[in-house]
Design a protein around this motif. Structure first.
Motif, PDB file in Angstrom:
ATOM      1  N   ARG A  30       0.793  -1.234   0.000  1.00  0.00           N
ATOM      2  CA  ARG A  30       0.000   0.000   0.000  1.00  0.00           C
ATOM      3  C   ARG A  30       0.820   1.276   0.000  1.00  0.00           C
ATOM      4  O   ARG A  30       0.285   2.364  -0.162  1.00  0.00           O
ATOM      5  N   THR A  31       2.153   1.161   0.230  1.00  0.00           N
ATOM      6  CA  THR A  31       2.993   2.350   0.320  1.00  0.00           C
ATOM      7  C   THR A  31       4.304   2.144  -0.438  1.00  0.00           C
ATOM      8  O   THR A  31       4.697   1.019  -0.732  1.00  0.00           O
ATOM      9  N   GLU A  32       4.973   3.248  -0.717  1.00  0.00           N
ATOM     10  CA  GLU A  32       6.258   3.197  -1.420  1.00  0.00           C
ATOM     11  C   GLU A  32       7.088   4.404  -0.986  1.00  0.00           C
ATOM     12  O   GLU A  32       6.590   5.519  -0.927  1.00  0.00           O
ATOM     13  N   LEU A  33       8.371   4.175  -0.676  1.00  0.00           N
ATOM     14  CA  LEU A  33       9.277   5.281  -0.362  1.00  0.00           C
ATOM     15  C   LEU A  33       9.807   5.873  -1.655  1.00  0.00           C
ATOM     16  O   LEU A  33      10.182   5.146  -2.569  1.00  0.00           O
ATOM     17  N   LYS A  34       9.823   7.177  -1.733  1.00  0.00           N
ATOM     18  CA  LYS A  34      10.318   7.867  -2.921  1.00  0.00           C
ATOM     19  C   LYS A  34      11.147   9.061  -2.473  1.00  0.00           C
ATOM     20  O   LYS A  34      10.992   9.551  -1.371  1.00  0.00           O
ATOM     21  N   THR A  35      12.015   9.526  -3.351  1.00  0.00           N
ATOM     22  CA  THR A  35      12.722  10.775  -3.110  1.00  0.00           C
ATOM     23  C   THR A  35      11.970  11.870  -3.855  1.00  0.00           C
ATOM     24  O   THR A  35      11.715  11.750  -5.047  1.00  0.00           O
ATOM     25  N   CYS A  36      11.570  12.903  -3.134  1.00  0.00           N
ATOM     26  CA  CYS A  36      10.839  14.023  -3.702  1.00  0.00           C
ATOM     27  C   CYS A  36      11.670  15.293  -3.504  1.00  0.00           C
ATOM     28  O   CYS A  36      12.653  15.286  -2.774  1.00  0.00           O
ATOM     29  N   THR A  37      11.255  16.360  -4.137  1.00  0.00           N
ATOM     30  CA  THR A  37      11.922  17.644  -3.953  1.00  0.00           C
ATOM     31  C   THR A  37      10.924  18.614  -3.335  1.00  0.00           C
ATOM     32  O   THR A  37       9.814  18.775  -3.827  1.00  0.00           O
ATOM     33  N   LEU A  38      11.324  19.237  -2.245  1.00  0.00           N
ATOM     34  CA  LEU A  38      10.482  20.209  -1.552  1.00  0.00           C
ATOM     35  C   LEU A  38      11.302  21.481  -1.386  1.00  0.00           C
ATOM     36  O   LEU A  38      12.331  21.468  -0.710  1.00  0.00           O
ATOM     37  N   ALA A  39      10.853  22.539  -2.027  1.00  0.00           N
ATOM     38  CA  ALA A  39      11.565  23.821  -1.995  1.00  0.00           C
ATOM     39  C   ALA A  39      13.026  23.653  -2.417  1.00  0.00           C
ATOM     40  O   ALA A  39      13.932  24.211  -1.805  1.00  0.00           O
ATOM     41  N   THR A  41      14.899  21.077  -2.115  1.00  0.00           N
ATOM     42  CA  THR A  41      15.659  20.175  -1.257  1.00  0.00           C
ATOM     43  C   THR A  41      15.128  18.754  -1.400  1.00  0.00           C
ATOM     44  O   THR A  41      13.924  18.533  -1.280  1.00  0.00           O
ATOM     45  N   PRO A  42      16.008  17.777  -1.668  1.00  0.00           N
ATOM     46  CA  PRO A  42      15.531  16.395  -1.747  1.00  0.00           C
ATOM     47  C   PRO A  42      15.109  15.888  -0.363  1.00  0.00           C
ATOM     48  O   PRO A  42      15.812  16.103   0.629  1.00  0.00           O
ATOM     49  N   VAL A  43      13.943  15.272  -0.309  1.00  0.00           N
ATOM     50  CA  VAL A  43      13.418  14.695   0.935  1.00  0.00           C
ATOM     51  C   VAL A  43      12.867  13.304   0.627  1.00  0.00           C
ATOM     52  O   VAL A  43      12.581  12.978  -0.514  1.00  0.00           O
ATOM     53  N   ILE A  44      12.719  12.478   1.648  1.00  0.00           N
ATOM     54  CA  ILE A  44      12.118  11.168   1.475  1.00  0.00           C
ATOM     55  C   ILE A  44      10.613  11.301   1.698  1.00  0.00           C
ATOM     56  O   ILE A  44      10.171  11.854   2.702  1.00  0.00           O
TER      57      ILE A  44
END
Length: 51
Positions: A30-39, A41-44
């Motif tokens: 039901r879930t998956e870890l991804k690397t995203c960009t917030l402002a 900055t890379p975040v998990i």
């Protein structure tokens, strides 16, 4: 906003309290870890697979 244990479970997450630590486990179906960009900055991030 604070999620209840039932709310977390509904999202595919489980809260585990270990002393002074709080851990979250992810249901891989039901879930998956991804690397995203917030402002810039890379975040998990946790991607919730909606039905």
């Amino acid at each position: 906003m604070q999620l209840t244990r039932a709310g977390l479970t509904e999202l595919g997450l489980m809260r585990i309290d270990q002393g002074e630590q709080i851990l979250l486990t992810l249901d891989p179906a039901r879930t998956e870890l991804k690397t995203c960009t917030l402002a810039g900055t890379p975040v998990i991030c946790i991607k919730i697979k909606e039905e």
